[in-house]
Design a protein around this motif. Structure first.
Motif, short mmCIF file in Angstrom:
data_model
loop_
_atom_site.label_atom_id
_atom_site.label_comp_id
_atom_site.label_asym_id
_atom_site.label_seq_id
_atom_site.Cartn_x
_atom_site.Cartn_y
_atom_site.Cartn_z
N ARG A 29 -6.99 12.42 7.66
CA ARG A 29 -7.76 11.77 6.60
C ARG A 29 -7.99 10.28 6.82
O ARG A 29 -8.91 9.70 6.24
CB ARG A 29 -7.08 11.98 5.25
CG ARG A 29 -7.18 13.40 4.76
CD ARG A 29 -6.39 13.63 3.49
NE ARG A 29 -6.72 12.73 2.39
CZ ARG A 29 -7.76 12.86 1.59
NH1 ARG A 29 -8.60 13.88 1.77
NH2 ARG A 29 -7.98 12.00 0.62
N GLY A 30 -7.17 9.63 7.62
CA GLY A 30 -7.39 8.22 7.87
C GLY A 30 -7.42 7.41 6.59
O GLY A 30 -6.56 7.54 5.72
N THR A 31 -8.46 6.59 6.44
CA THR A 31 -8.51 5.68 5.29
C THR A 31 -8.73 6.40 3.96
O THR A 31 -8.59 5.77 2.90
CB THR A 31 -9.62 4.63 5.48
OG1 THR A 31 -10.87 5.29 5.73
CG2 THR A 31 -9.28 3.71 6.65
N LEU A 32 -9.04 7.69 3.98
CA LEU A 32 -9.09 8.43 2.71
C LEU A 32 -7.71 8.53 2.08
O LEU A 32 -7.59 8.89 0.91
CB LEU A 32 -9.68 9.82 2.92
CG LEU A 32 -11.14 9.90 3.37
CD1 LEU A 32 -11.63 11.35 3.34
CD2 LEU A 32 -12.04 9.01 2.52
N ASN A 33 -6.67 8.21 2.85
CA ASN A 33 -5.32 8.16 2.27
C ASN A 33 -5.18 7.04 1.25
O ASN A 33 -4.21 7.03 0.48
CB ASN A 33 -4.28 8.00 3.39
CG ASN A 33 -4.04 9.28 4.15
OD1 ASN A 33 -3.47 10.24 3.64
ND2 ASN A 33 -4.50 9.31 5.40
N HIS A 34 -6.11 6.10 1.24
CA HIS A 34 -6.09 5.04 0.22
C HIS A 34 -6.55 5.58 -1.14
O HIS A 34 -6.39 4.89 -2.15
CB HIS A 34 -6.98 3.88 0.64
CG HIS A 34 -6.50 3.13 1.83
ND1 HIS A 34 -5.24 2.56 1.90
CD2 HIS A 34 -7.10 2.85 3.02
CE1 HIS A 34 -5.09 1.95 3.07
NE2 HIS A 34 -6.19 2.12 3.77
N LEU A 35 -7.15 6.76 -1.16
CA LEU A 35 -7.55 7.37 -2.43
C LEU A 35 -6.33 7.99 -3.10
O LEU A 35 -5.39 8.42 -2.44
CB LEU A 35 -8.61 8.44 -2.20
CG LEU A 35 -9.91 7.99 -1.54
CD1 LEU A 35 -10.78 9.20 -1.23
CD2 LEU A 35 -10.65 7.01 -2.43
N SER A 36 -6.38 8.08 -4.41
CA SER A 36 -5.29 8.70 -5.17
C SER A 36 -5.85 9.20 -6.50
O SER A 36 -6.99 8.89 -6.87
CB SER A 36 -4.17 7.69 -5.43
OG SER A 36 -4.62 6.65 -6.30
N HIS A 37 -5.04 9.95 -7.21
CA HIS A 37 -5.44 10.35 -8.56
C HIS A 37 -5.72 9.11 -9.41
O HIS A 37 -6.67 9.09 -10.21
CB HIS A 37 -4.35 11.19 -9.22
CG HIS A 37 -4.09 12.50 -8.52
ND1 HIS A 37 -5.09 13.35 -8.12
CD2 HIS A 37 -2.92 13.09 -8.15
CE1 HIS A 37 -4.57 14.41 -7.54
NE2 HIS A 37 -3.25 14.28 -7.53
N GLN A 38 -4.93 8.05 -9.20
CA GLN A 38 -5.09 6.86 -10.02
C GLN A 38 -6.39 6.12 -9.71
O GLN A 38 -7.04 5.60 -10.62
CB GLN A 38 -3.90 5.91 -9.82
CG GLN A 38 -3.84 4.79 -10.86
CD GLN A 38 -3.73 5.31 -12.28
OE1 GLN A 38 -2.87 6.13 -12.58
NE2 GLN A 38 -4.62 4.85 -13.17
N THR A 39 -6.79 6.08 -8.42
CA THR A 39 -8.05 5.40 -8.10
C THR A 39 -9.23 6.14 -8.74
O THR A 39 -10.19 5.51 -9.18
CB THR A 39 -8.27 5.28 -6.58
OG1 THR A 39 -8.24 6.59 -5.97
CG2 THR A 39 -7.21 4.41 -5.94
#
Length: 312
Positions: A29-39
């Motif tokens: 996932r690369g930078t998609l790991n910066h996504l979260s339920h909270q974002t």
């Protein structure tokens, strides 16, 4: 600021901005790991009017100097064969379409299987994970199967500069991002989709197509790569192929893609239609919004056409 040298880019790719192993040896996932339920929850709070804006350019089926292999469309079944009273009762239209979406005109997102460096893909995987026979056996676009639903922010470089568009061969750099953060009342933060408008697609509609490798192209400057790494940008996109052309580097034909995708695991949105979004942002005085980017579920494919939707 001074543009990065080729040695800077090599260092960023191989060490300083390199995310290999950061999220595990098997990460896709690369930078998609910066996504979260909270974002996602935080981005939903930006929806006030319920109005939507498409950030996709209409697909065209004609060849042009920047579309050497145009999308295809033909009808398998159509309505011109039917007449009232003649039947049959089942009367349908059926289409076929196919397209090469990588390039400079179709709005699409690149997966981490799209670029390599020295025989390696993102996270140290061998480039042979993508084959002619099987496609992308790793790092394909299905890593984003849950969608990218987060905050989007628009850096409208022509507006900030008092211009209609950014000239080919020029690009969007740190001065533009700094001006946007100051004047448009947002700060780029982890999990954002960072959109950089040059006006180039709109200029194409007005002045006609140009071969980016001959006539040049605008796009993000490589100098913004450390900024995106530091801020945790999930997706970067623009209304271009996302590399300034011609490239001034001997080894880097597409520095933002080569360092971003291979080293950082950065997901890149190419050829977004941002002119309509820019108008809405100016009218509302808001340059942050909920954005939805939903790739097709295409196993073994190195990206996907998308219709990103900004919601205000």
């Amino acid at each position: 600021m001074s543009p990065p040298t080729q040695n800077d880019l090599l260092r960023w790719l191989l060490s300083d901005l390199n995310n290999w192993g950061r999220w595990g040896e098997d990460d896709q996932r690369g930078t998609l790991n910066h996504l979260s339920h909270q974002t996602t929850i935080d981005a939903l709070s930006l929806v006030q009017e319920g109005s939507t804006v498409s950030c996709a350019r209409a697909v065209e089926f004609e060849a042009a100097v920047d579309v050497p292999r145009p999308p295809q469309h033909y009808m398998i079944g159509s309505g011109d064969v039917y007449r009232p009273g003649e039947g049959p009762d089942r009367q349908v239209a059926i289409d076929y379409f196919g397209l090469v979406f990588h390039g400079h005109t179709v709005t699409h997102i690149d997966s981490l299987a799209h670029f390599f460096w020295d025989g390696k893909a993102y996270n140290g995987r061998p480039s042979s994970v993508v084959t002619v026979a099987d496609g992308a056996t790793e790092l394909d676009v299905t890593a984003a199967v849950g969608g990218i639903i987060t905050r989007g922010v628009l850096v409208d470089a022509p507006m900030l500069r008092g211009k209609r568009y950014t000239q080919r061969g020029d690009g969007v750099g740190m001065d533009d991002i700094a001006a946007a953060e100051q004047r448009c009342n947002f700060n780029v933060r982890p999990g954002d989709v960072l959109l950089l408008r040059t006006g180039q697609l709109g200029m194409r509609e007005e002045l006609g197509p140009v071969d980016a490798y001959v006539g040049g192209s605008s796009g993000p400057k490589p100098e913004i790569l450390p900024f995106m790494h530091e801020r945790g940008v999930a997706v970067m996109g623009s209304d271009t192929g996302n590399d300034v052309q011609p490239s001034p580097y001997e080894r880097f034909s597409n520095p933002v893609h080569q360092v971003g995708i291979v080293g950082m695991g950065l997901w890149i949105l190419d050829n977004a239609w941002l002119d309509d979004l820019a108008v809405v942002c100016q009218d509302m005085g808001r340059w942050e919004f909920l954005i939805n980017i939903l790739p097709l579920r295409l196993p073994t494919v190195t990206g996907s056409p998308v219709n990103p939707i900004a919601v205000f």
